[in-house]
Design an enzyme around this catalytic site. Sequence first.
Site, PDB file in Angstrom:
ATOM      1  N   GLY A 469       6.272  14.026 -12.248  1.00 35.96           N
ATOM      2  CA  GLY A 469       5.382  14.419 -11.161  1.00 35.96           C
ATOM      3  C   GLY A 469       4.716  15.729 -11.494  1.00 35.96           C
ATOM      4  O   GLY A 469       5.084  16.422 -12.444  1.00 35.96           O
ATOM      5  N   GLY A 474       2.146  23.358 -11.633  1.00 39.78           N
ATOM      6  CA  GLY A 474       3.105  22.981 -12.661  1.00 39.78           C
ATOM      7  C   GLY A 474       3.322  21.497 -12.709  1.00 39.78           C
ATOM      8  O   GLY A 474       2.771  20.731 -11.920  1.00 39.78           O
ATOM      9  N   ASP A 607      11.096  26.210   3.368  1.00 40.03           N
ATOM     10  CA  ASP A 607      10.394  24.919   3.283  1.00 40.03           C
ATOM     11  C   ASP A 607      11.413  23.783   3.206  1.00 40.03           C
ATOM     12  O   ASP A 607      11.283  22.881   2.392  1.00 40.03           O
ATOM     13  CB  ASP A 607       9.464  24.914   2.068  1.00 40.03           C
ATOM     14  CG  ASP A 607       8.493  23.733   2.104  1.00 40.03           C
ATOM     15  OD1 ASP A 607       8.393  23.075   3.163  1.00 40.03           O
ATOM     16  OD2 ASP A 607       7.844  23.463   1.078  1.00 40.03           O
TER      17      ASP A 607
END
EC number: 2.7.10.1
Length: 802
Positions: A469, A474, A607
Amino acid sequence: MVSVNGVPAARLPVTLPGEDRASRKAPDYLMVEQPPFDELMYTIGETIELSCAAEDASTTTKWCKDGIGIVPNNRTSTRQGLLKIINVSSDDSGIYSCRLWHSTEILRNFTIRVTDLPSSGDDEDDDDDDDDETEDREPPRWTQPERMEKKLIAVPAANTIRFRCPAAGNPTPTIHWLKNGKEFRGEHRIGGIKLRHQQWSLVMESVVPSDKGNYTCVVENKYGSIRQTYQLDVLERSSHRPILQAGLPGNQTVVLGSDVEFHCKVYSDAQPHIQWLKHVEVNGSKYGPDGDPYVSVLQSFINGTEVDSTLSLKNVTETNEGQYVCRANNFIGVAEASFWLHIYKPAPAEPVEKALTTSSSSITVLIVVTSTIVFILLVIIVITHLMKVPSKKSMTAPPVHKVSKFPLKRQQVSLESNSSMNSNTPLVRITHLSSSDGTMLANVSELGLPLDPKWELLRSRLTLGKPLGEGCFGQVVMAEAIGIDKERPNKPATVAVKMLKDDATDKDLSDLVSEMEMMKMIGKHKNIINLLGACTQDGPLYVLVEYASKGSLREYLKARRPPGMDYSFDACKIPAEQLTFKDLVSCAYQVARGMEYLASQKCIHRDLAARNVLVTDDNVMKIADFGLARDIHNIDYYKKTTNGRLPVKWMAPEALFDRIYTHHSDVWSYGVLLWEIFTLGGSPYPGIPVEELFKLLKEGHRMDKPANCTHELYMIMRECWHAVPSQRPAFKQLVEDLDRVLTVTSTNEYLDLSVAFEQYSPPSQDSHSTCSSGDDSVFAHDILPDEPCLPKHQQHNGAIPT
């Protein structure tokens, strides 16, 4: 039926000999004549004192109000033949009777009327005054319209509600009541009603949800008619332990012999039992054989749903010093707050002559010490100046690792000489420089990063594989690494490798380095993604972390939803493994353990969501991306000052509106993650726009209970979503609660296949990246379940968000 002084006599049910009470269609009644009624009038705030005496002084009596036994409380007290009520209100109006215990015989009756003003007996007295002022005939009119402005009334179940419509007219009007447009009488309601025509009021005690509706008073005489409608909403009581107001009571230090007060504010739907306790020693020990502390009870009482209790200590002595506790409990649980009282004992005043002598001596000593310090400082300055000139000539620049391919314009990687093997201090420190434009780092191949032997892995031992992914700066690829497993150094292990993309900036490099150093400091835990190693020499920066083959928790849950529904990824494909209720509780428990560990390391995630929890091949939950969090150390909050992308639907109100992040805001996010788990990967607040979400959160609205969630687990969610951050449970408490639920949960309790999960899913998906960093990025794609910055190519086989 017999009446005494215009008041109906009491009706007592009688069972005939040989007859089954349950078999009768309607009860028979025995008419019992009551003693006369004494009519008494009081003003709000006064004290009622009633007395009665039985012929036999040893006979026990009891007091009743409107036929119901009176229970003593903080305003009402009863003794043999005596009743005392302090600070009376209009609700205390009614018929009071003194009866023999275990008997129907009534000794005395009292009619008590409590009015607003001392000068008038009731509302109707004011109306009579109005009638005396004019001889004109007039239609009905409201006499106190300002008290009738509140038309919507919401009360918890079991409360008493009173509607009032004070009116006047000539001739005096009559009043009757409607419920939802139909005539309303006592037989229409279990528990009955009280109609106080002289007070123009309707009273309902112990309201229940079925009492919800519109209540209309109709006031009329032959010249006209007026009406007023009230809307009643009865709220179910929540099953919640008492809540103590944050910050109360607080520690205090007072002078010996003074007075002190402590305040403890308690909120509880169920009537709480409140105690003030003090820790004491018994035989020189503070704790008993069972490990519980010894305490003495200073005060103990039962009160209403909202209590402001006060502990007053007069003329305190040294024995009053110590630790105290305010404890509140109801049938759900216990809440308590500890605080300290310190006693300050002022020193006795010195004689005047001795004080003057001491003062003179102190001044002399101060002058001598100051002069000595100034002299020493001058000597040091001179020596330093003399040594500085020759040192400039002989100084040689130490070797520095340079960034060979690009300059770091905005930030610089500064090097430390010590290794991080035996230190929690970051090996790489990021320092901000004054330049600015976020230069792109094309073709990054070498970095001037220091060698850390504990974590460094030779590039020759790493074989990169397929991409897993990529994010905004990044990407993550699967890899085989040799030497990661110290017990089997020659066997390859599957890892995930984080690296920068070609268009990354120096800010992105700084973030990746900071994430790596943060993971070093935090250490290892079973329920977090752990750092395995890094490649920092002779090439681009590679950060090696644990590989989670089953992808994110959200995709893991969605892929295992029960088959045969429209929401399935493939309607023809049955999930390889079917989840039980215990599996879902286990997921929640593991994430709570991981967050408990991060909190113990002073790390705020900011998060936390199902998309940032990864699942291994053994179904172990691992929290990811905590390295992007901030180490708060001695400060328990992190205040965001930039307009970055924010995961709106997972954020606590204080983070959403004030940009303040704490462990408490992580607990709120954990509550949303719980909701995701029990909706099998559902999207929070489905169908609600962000702007509307802001409004709903401010008004106190919360998400409903998921279909596959028990009431106990839903109450844990609601505790996580408490409006007051300090009242939310700590992760340690969440671990204990979920461990208890997990212990008693059956392993064969499969999910209800009849529940349609499409209600929790967004209507569409979007796979393109939304990496805008503008202010509006928070709102750009709210229909998506993830935060606005989504990966471009999300895989389901172990992708780790970057």
